[in-house]
Design an enzyme around this catalytic site. Sequence first.
Site, PDB file in Angstrom:
ATOM      1  N   SER A  27      36.272  33.362  46.414  1.00 30.30           N
ATOM      2  CA  SER A  27      36.258  33.234  47.868  1.00 30.30           C
ATOM      3  C   SER A  27      36.738  31.843  48.216  1.00 30.30           C
ATOM      4  O   SER A  27      36.613  30.910  47.409  1.00 30.30           O
ATOM      5  CB  SER A  27      34.832  33.433  48.397  1.00 30.30           C
TER       6      SER A  27
ATOM      7  N   TYR B  15      25.691  31.772  48.137  1.00 27.68           N
ATOM      8  CA  TYR B  15      27.037  32.329  48.024  1.00 27.68           C
ATOM      9  C   TYR B  15      28.037  31.217  47.731  1.00 27.68           C
ATOM     10  O   TYR B  15      28.848  31.321  46.806  1.00 27.68           O
ATOM     11  CB  TYR B  15      27.391  33.040  49.328  1.00 27.68           C
TER      12      TYR B  15
END
Length: 271
Positions: A138, A151
């Site tokens: 990501s 995350y």
Amino acid sequence: MRFAGRSAVVTGAGQGIGRAIAHALTAQGMRVLVSDLDGAAAARVAEEIGGHSLACDVRDPRQIADLVTHANRVLGQIDLWCSNAGFARGDGDMAVSADDAQWQDSWDVHVMAHVRACRLILPDMIARGEGWLLNVASAAGLLSQIGDAAYSATKHAAVSLAQSLAISHGDQGINVSVVCPLYVATPLLGYDDDRAEDRPHDRVILPDDVAQALVEGLRAGRFLILPHPEAADLARGRMADMDRWIEGMRKLRARVWDDENPDLRDLHRRI
């Protein structure tokens, strides 16, 4: 990378980006094994592409081992391993509010799943002098995700792991890539399918866009694949002046984040 006739395993491929990757690799002539926590979803995608499927919880080392064994049996060998499975649940009221179980799940899914798979598949790849390791991380692994420290931290670790694999095994014929998109219209962001037409702005791209960037990046042999090219400029700005970048992120958080009603799925609509 030459795709035709090669084999691939894609985790988290029952929907969203993983499903799009499975379709894209199949379109390039690859034989694909679709894996997902939801075995029924994996089977549906496998039927769509004429591939194979197996349910797998990538947090469980034994299930990863079973997936590798099954892949070698039905595909003959594993040419490309794509670790795509991922999730985001948010922080709560503090950056460290998420409990240990959430942090452990993030670590197991975003980092250790790839580590455990590589331990099993790298020896064969090294012996053949060829193989591809792909991690869908990501842009949070290059920057940071407002509202989800677990995350962001584990996606940073995923990028670092990919770098280590490339450094250690590049001279042995192992090709390593990491994909770092920004916002993608997937169930993780609250979109029902990959045909989402209610995207609030152009920075929210479709899973098919990520898959196409991935194919182009693999074909070109790139390590860092950026479906959102602007992520490179943002990362350069972060490294050039970290203090200024953090101050800017504080201002952005104050503008777009609602401490009373934190919702990661709605955040991208306010940026």
